[in-house]
Enzyme design. Structure first.
Site, PDB file in Angstrom:
ATOM      1  N   HIS A 143      41.411 -46.870  62.693  1.00  0.00           N
ATOM      2  CA  HIS A 143      40.825 -47.883  63.517  1.00  0.00           C
ATOM      3  C   HIS A 143      39.484 -47.735  63.820  1.00  0.00           C
ATOM      4  O   HIS A 143      39.062 -46.962  64.205  1.00  0.00           O
ATOM      5  CB  HIS A 143      41.802 -47.523  65.046  1.00  0.00           C
ATOM      6  CG  HIS A 143      41.195 -48.839  65.956  1.00  0.00           C
ATOM      7  ND1 HIS A 143      40.616 -48.392  67.114  1.00  0.00           N
ATOM      8  CD2 HIS A 143      41.226 -50.146  66.091  1.00  0.00           C
ATOM      9  CE1 HIS A 143      39.940 -49.433  67.676  1.00  0.00           C
ATOM     10  NE2 HIS A 143      40.672 -50.276  67.231  1.00  0.00           N
ATOM     11  N   SER A 144      38.759 -48.840  63.653  1.00  0.00           N
ATOM     12  CA  SER A 144      37.344 -49.043  63.900  1.00  0.00           C
ATOM     13  C   SER A 144      36.715 -47.911  63.149  1.00  0.00           C
ATOM     14  O   SER A 144      36.677 -47.510  61.970  1.00  0.00           O
ATOM     15  CB  SER A 144      36.985 -48.720  65.667  1.00  0.00           C
ATOM     16  OG  SER A 144      35.841 -49.294  65.783  1.00  0.00           O
ATOM     17  N   MET A 145      35.986 -46.976  63.798  1.00  0.00           N
ATOM     18  CA  MET A 145      35.149 -45.877  63.155  1.00  0.00           C
ATOM     19  C   MET A 145      36.236 -44.954  62.158  1.00  0.00           C
ATOM     20  O   MET A 145      35.837 -44.462  61.236  1.00  0.00           O
ATOM     21  CB  MET A 145      34.599 -44.701  64.026  1.00  0.00           C
ATOM     22  CG  MET A 145      33.802 -43.669  63.368  1.00  0.00           C
ATOM     23  SD  MET A 145      33.064 -42.428  64.505  1.00  0.00           S
ATOM     24  CE  MET A 145      34.781 -41.400  64.638  1.00  0.00           C
TER      25      MET A 145
END
Length: 303
Positions: A99-101
Site C-alpha cells: 500500500h502506498s510507499m
C-alpha cells in the site's frame, strides 16, 4: 487470529504479524510511509484462507527496531528489509502486496528480484516513485535529506508523549484519508504507552528518507522486467486518479498507460470508490477483487 513474528537483523529486529498456516501460499504485505503492519488488520481476514499472510513493519516503523544512530533511511533500505524477511522465511517465490510507499517498495523488489515474485498487488501506488521533472528540484530534494537528518541529530529531541485522544487527533490531522477507526488501529501498533502518555514508535528519521525515483522513460523499461501478473487498485478519492490531481497529471497518466501497453492482459487496473486508505477504512470494497486475483491461476509464461 494472527501471531507476532520477529526476524533478527544486525541492528535489532524486524517485526511482523502473520495470519494462516505457514504451509499456505506466501503473501508478504507492505505498509505505507509512517504506517505499520496494522494497516492490513481489517483486509486480511477477508482474503482467501489458503494463503499465509505476513505483514511486516519496515525498519523504523511499528514494532521494528530503529536503524543505528547516524544512519539515514534510504528507500533501498526498505527493499533490503523485504529481502531479509523473505530469506528468514525461506521463501523462494511469493506474492507481494503493498500500500502506498509499500507498493513502491514492492515494485522495486520486483525489478531487482523478478524471479522471486509470482504476483504483485499495488494499493494506491503504481510501483514507482516519480522523479521531479526539474533537475534543480531533484537536487534540492537530496540536499533536504541531509539537512533534515543533521538538524534532527542536533536537536536531540526526546519523543513527545500525548494523551491517547491527542495522539489519535494528531494522526488524523496528518492523514485526512483515515477514519477515526482506522487511525486507532494504526495507533495500536504505532505508539507505546508510557507513564506520561502515548509515544509514537516511528523513528523521526524516516521523515528524512532518500527516495529512489525514476523518470517515466525509466519506468517503461523497468516494467519489462516484471515476470508476474499485476493488480493495481486505485481509489477514486485517493492520490492517483489523474483528473483529481493538482500537479503532474500527465506523469501519472503516462505511467498508467505504460503498465497497460507493456503488461497488456497481465495487468489489471481497477478504480474503486473510497480514499487512499480504502483497504483499511472499507476493506470489503477491495477484498473481493484481491481474492479473485490471488486465487486465479497464473498462466503468464516466465520470461
Amino acid at each position: 487470529m494472527f501471531s507476532e513474528v520477529k526476524f533478527p537483523v544486525p541492528w535489532g529486529h524486524l517485526a511482523a504479524k502473520a495470519w494462516g498456516s505457514s504451509g499456505g501460499h506466501p503473501v508478504l504485505c507492505l505498509h505505507g510511509w509512517l504506517d505499520n503492519a496494522n494497516t492490513f488488520d481489517k483486509l486480511i481476514p477477508l482474503l482467501p484462507r489458503g494463503c499465509y499472510y505476513v505483514a511486516m513493519d519496515f525498519s523504523g516503523h511499528g514494532l521494528s527496531s530503529h536503524r543505528p544512530a547516524g544512519c539515514p533511511y534510504h528507500f533501498l533500505d526498505y527493499v533490503s528489509d523485504v529481502r531479509r524477511v523473505a530469506a528468514a522465511l525461506q521463501w523462494r517465490r511469493f506474492t507481494l502486496m503493498g500500500h502506498s510507499m509499500g507498493g513502491a517498495v514492492a515494485g522495486m523488489f520486483c525489478f531487482l528480484y523478478p524471479e522471486m515474485v509470482d504476483k504483485l498487488i499495488l494499493l494506491e501506488n503504481l510501483g514507482f516513485l516519480l522523479a521531479p521533472e526539474d533537475t534543480e528540484a531533484w537536487l534540492e530534494s537530496k540536499r533536504l535529506v541531509i539537512d533534515r537528518l543533521l538538524s534532527l541529530e542536533a536537536k536531540q529531541q526526546t519523543p513527545r508523549a500525548r494523551s491517547p485522544e491527542a495522539a489519535l487527533q494528531r494522526l488524523l490531522e496528518a492523514n485526512r484519508h483515515l477514519t477515526a477507526e482506522g487511525g486507532a488501529i494504526l495507533l495500536q501498533r504505532g505508539a507505546t504507552e508510557t507513564p506520561t502518555g502515548l509515544v509514537y514508535n516511528r523513528d523521526m528519521r524516516v521523515r528524512t528518507q532518500s527516495r529512489e525515483s525514476f523518470t517515466v522513460e525509466q519506468c517503461v523499461k523497468l516494467l519489462q522486467k516484471i515476470q508476474d501478473r499485476v493488480l493495481i487498485i486505485v481509489a477514486q478519492d485517493g492520490l492517483l486518479v489523474p483528473y483529481k490531481l493538482d500537479t503532474r497529471n500527465h506523469l501519472v497518466k503516462d505511467v498508467r498507460e505504460a503498465f497497460e501497453s507493456t503488461l497488456k492482459e497481465h495487468n489489471q487496473l481497477i478504480e474503486v470508490p473510497g480514499s487512499h486508505f480504502v483497504h483499511l477504512n472499507k476493506p470489503e470494497v477491495v477484498s473481493g477483487i484481491i481474492s479473485n486475483f490471488l486465487t486465479a491461476q497464473n498462466t503468464r509464461a516466465r520470461l
